[in-house]
Scaffold this motif. Structure first.
Motif, PDB file in Angstrom:
ATOM      1  N   ILE A   1      80.471 107.604   9.095  1.00 52.13           N
ATOM      2  CA  ILE A   1      81.739 107.399   8.392  1.00 52.13           C
ATOM      3  C   ILE A   1      82.142 108.724   7.743  1.00 52.13           C
ATOM      4  CG2 ILE A   1      82.989 105.990   6.728  1.00 52.13           C
ATOM      5  CD1 ILE A   1      81.657 104.317   8.919  1.00 52.13           C
TER       6      ILE A   1
ATOM      7  N   ASP B   1      78.750 115.357   7.380  1.00 54.73           N
ATOM      8  CA  ASP B   1      78.992 114.462   8.511  1.00 54.73           C
ATOM      9  C   ASP B   1      78.609 115.130   9.831  1.00 54.73           C
ATOM     10  OD1 ASP B   1      81.151 115.990   7.470  1.00 54.73           O
ATOM     11  OD2 ASP B   1      82.557 115.037   8.837  1.00 54.73           O
TER      12      ASP B   1
ATOM     13  N   VAL C   1      83.871 107.931  12.362  1.00 59.51           N
ATOM     14  CA  VAL C   1      84.849 106.912  11.953  1.00 59.51           C
ATOM     15  C   VAL C   1      85.524 107.344  10.658  1.00 59.51           C
ATOM     16  CG1 VAL C   1      85.177 104.479  11.373  1.00 59.51           C
ATOM     17  CG2 VAL C   1      83.400 105.150  13.019  1.00 59.51           C
TER      18      VAL C   1
ATOM     19  N   HIS D   1      87.582 107.142   7.190  1.00 61.96           N
ATOM     20  CA  HIS D   1      87.496 106.172   6.094  1.00 61.96           C
ATOM     21  C   HIS D   1      88.674 105.200   6.045  1.00 61.96           C
ATOM     22  CE1 HIS D   1      90.597 107.792   3.227  1.00 61.96           C
ATOM     23  NE2 HIS D   1      90.598 108.672   4.205  1.00 61.96           N
TER      24      HIS D   1
ATOM     25  N   LEU E   1      85.101  98.981  12.884  1.00 58.20           N
ATOM     26  CA  LEU E   1      84.004  99.852  13.320  1.00 58.20           C
ATOM     27  C   LEU E   1      83.774  99.653  14.809  1.00 58.20           C
ATOM     28  CD1 LEU E   1      81.240  99.262  10.612  1.00 58.20           C
ATOM     29  CD2 LEU E   1      82.374 101.432  11.098  1.00 58.20           C
TER      30      LEU E   1
ATOM     31  N   ILE F   1      74.803 102.688  11.006  1.00 51.28           N
ATOM     32  CA  ILE F   1      75.933 103.299  10.311  1.00 51.28           C
ATOM     33  C   ILE F   1      75.374 104.321   9.335  1.00 51.28           C
ATOM     34  CG2 ILE F   1      77.842 102.883   8.695  1.00 51.28           C
ATOM     35  CD1 ILE F   1      77.818  99.941   9.800  1.00 51.28           C
TER      36      ILE F   1
ATOM     37  N   LEU G   1      76.391 106.875   6.165  1.00 51.01           N
ATOM     38  CA  LEU G   1      77.324 107.407   5.171  1.00 51.01           C
ATOM     39  C   LEU G   1      76.787 108.782   4.792  1.00 51.01           C
ATOM     40  CD1 LEU G   1      77.836 104.278   2.844  1.00 51.01           C
ATOM     41  CD2 LEU G   1      79.024 104.868   4.958  1.00 51.01           C
TER      42      LEU G   1
ATOM     43  N   VAL H   1      87.453 101.301   5.233  1.00 51.98           N
ATOM     44  CA  VAL H   1      86.370 101.125   6.192  1.00 51.98           C
ATOM     45  C   VAL H   1      85.172 100.394   5.583  1.00 51.98           C
ATOM     46  CG1 VAL H   1      85.089 103.271   5.754  1.00 51.98           C
ATOM     47  CG2 VAL H   1      85.162 102.326   8.066  1.00 51.98           C
TER      48      VAL H   1
ATOM     49  N   VAL I   1      81.938  98.025   6.849  1.00 45.53           N
ATOM     50  CA  VAL I   1      80.541  98.440   6.654  1.00 45.53           C
ATOM     51  C   VAL I   1      79.761  97.323   5.949  1.00 45.53           C
ATOM     52  CG1 VAL I   1      79.022 100.090   5.475  1.00 45.53           C
ATOM     53  CG2 VAL I   1      81.078 100.909   6.658  1.00 45.53           C
TER      54      VAL I   1
END
Lengths: 80, 222
Positions: B6, B14, B32, B34, B39, B45, B47, B68, B72
């Protein structure tokens, strides 16, 4: 109407920032400061003029975003 | 194994974690944004670390309420593993997926260095690649990594074997309660940690001790 929200740390939550400010005040000669706790103030301009509705809505805002209930408590003031 | 990272405005690890995930899984993760509310199908997943929303209000607070995160939360409820690194850990506590919160470092300084971390439990998909008690060298880089929860919550985390990582005794860099560096959800499928395993995953990094975390996940979800 306007709302002012005071968000402060709950008792028992350490506040290293407040402690550093207290020490700094001491160095400036303010010897009588026993403790400093740092908080935040939010000033909100609300569309409603209904006090009860405003209070309920601002409380929900505090619970959902403005405060973290794990470490913070909040106090709401409303004014026309 | 499909993975998703994310990306929040202000995320800055990221791409680091994407590189680590691709190295281990052989496939690039879905990145992905925010603002997305859906998803892709994913087995994990992540973060990532960074300073989502400029750390406005409280670290992770704004990100935890971004569009998002509903998806999640829903995926986490259905058992999809969620890994939160650094700012990701802060987001997980703000979103209520993990208990407690991360306060300003006790020393008030931003701390950026490699620290010694102990694996406190090997009983999770994230830590199964380690032996309990193993000592790792992992980088940290944060201003607000001082884990705080009330005594009852801390006791419960310990009773339920949910402390995943601890700073080595005497080397706690940020004042975290009980030297906690990372914790698991009750379901053991959500991990939040302040150290950066993705920055200790390649031979060019100061250590490769973080790589086993990603490899362990691969074994469970392949």
């Amino acid at each position: 109407m306007k709302a002012r929200v005071h968000v402060t740390l709950k008792p028992g939550v350490v506040d290293p920032e407040g402690a550093a400010i207290a020490r700094s005040l001491g160095r400036l000669g303010f010897g009588g400061v026993e403790a400093v706790r740092v908080g935040k103030v939010f000033e909100l301009a609300l569309a409603t003029s209904d006090t009860d509705a405003a209070r309920a809505e601002v409380e929900a805002m505090c619970e959902k975003l403005l405060a973290n209930p794990v470490i913070q408590s909040y106090r709401i003031e409303l004014a026309d | 194994m499909k993975t998703a990272v994310i990306v929040f405005p202000g995320s800055n690890c990221d791409r680091d974690v994407a590189v680590a995930l691709r190295a281990v899984t052989g496939t690039a993760p879905a990145m992905v944004w925010h603002g997305d509310s859906v998803l892709p199908r994913t087995d994990l997943i992540v973060l990532p670390g960074g300073f989502s929303y400029g750390d406005y209000l409280r670290c992770g607070a704004m990100a935890a309420r971004s569009p998002v995160m509903q998806a999640v939360l829903e995926a986490a409820r259905h058992g999809t593993p969620v890994l939160g690194i650094c700012n990701g850990f802060q987001i997980l506590t703000e979103a209520g997926l993990l208990p407690g919160t991360l306060l300003r470092n006790a020393g008030l300084s931003f701390v950026c260095r490699t620290v010694n971390v102990e694996v406190a439990t090997a009983d999770s998909a994230f830590t199964r690649g380690y032996e309990a008690g193993a000592r790792l060298r992992l980088p940290i880089a944060h201003h607000d990594g001082n884990y705080f929860a009330d005594a009852e919550t801390l006791d419960r985390l310990e009773e339920e074997d949910r402390v995943a990582f601890r700073y080595v005794e005497g080397e706690n860099p940020n004042g975290s309660a009980r030297n906690i560096a990372g914790i698991l959800s009750r379901s053991r499928t959500v991990l939040g940690l302040m150290p950066h395993p993705e920055r200790a995953a390649e031979p060019v990094h100061p250590s490769t001790d973080g790589r086993a975390l990603f490899e362990g996940l691969l074994g469970v979800m392949a």
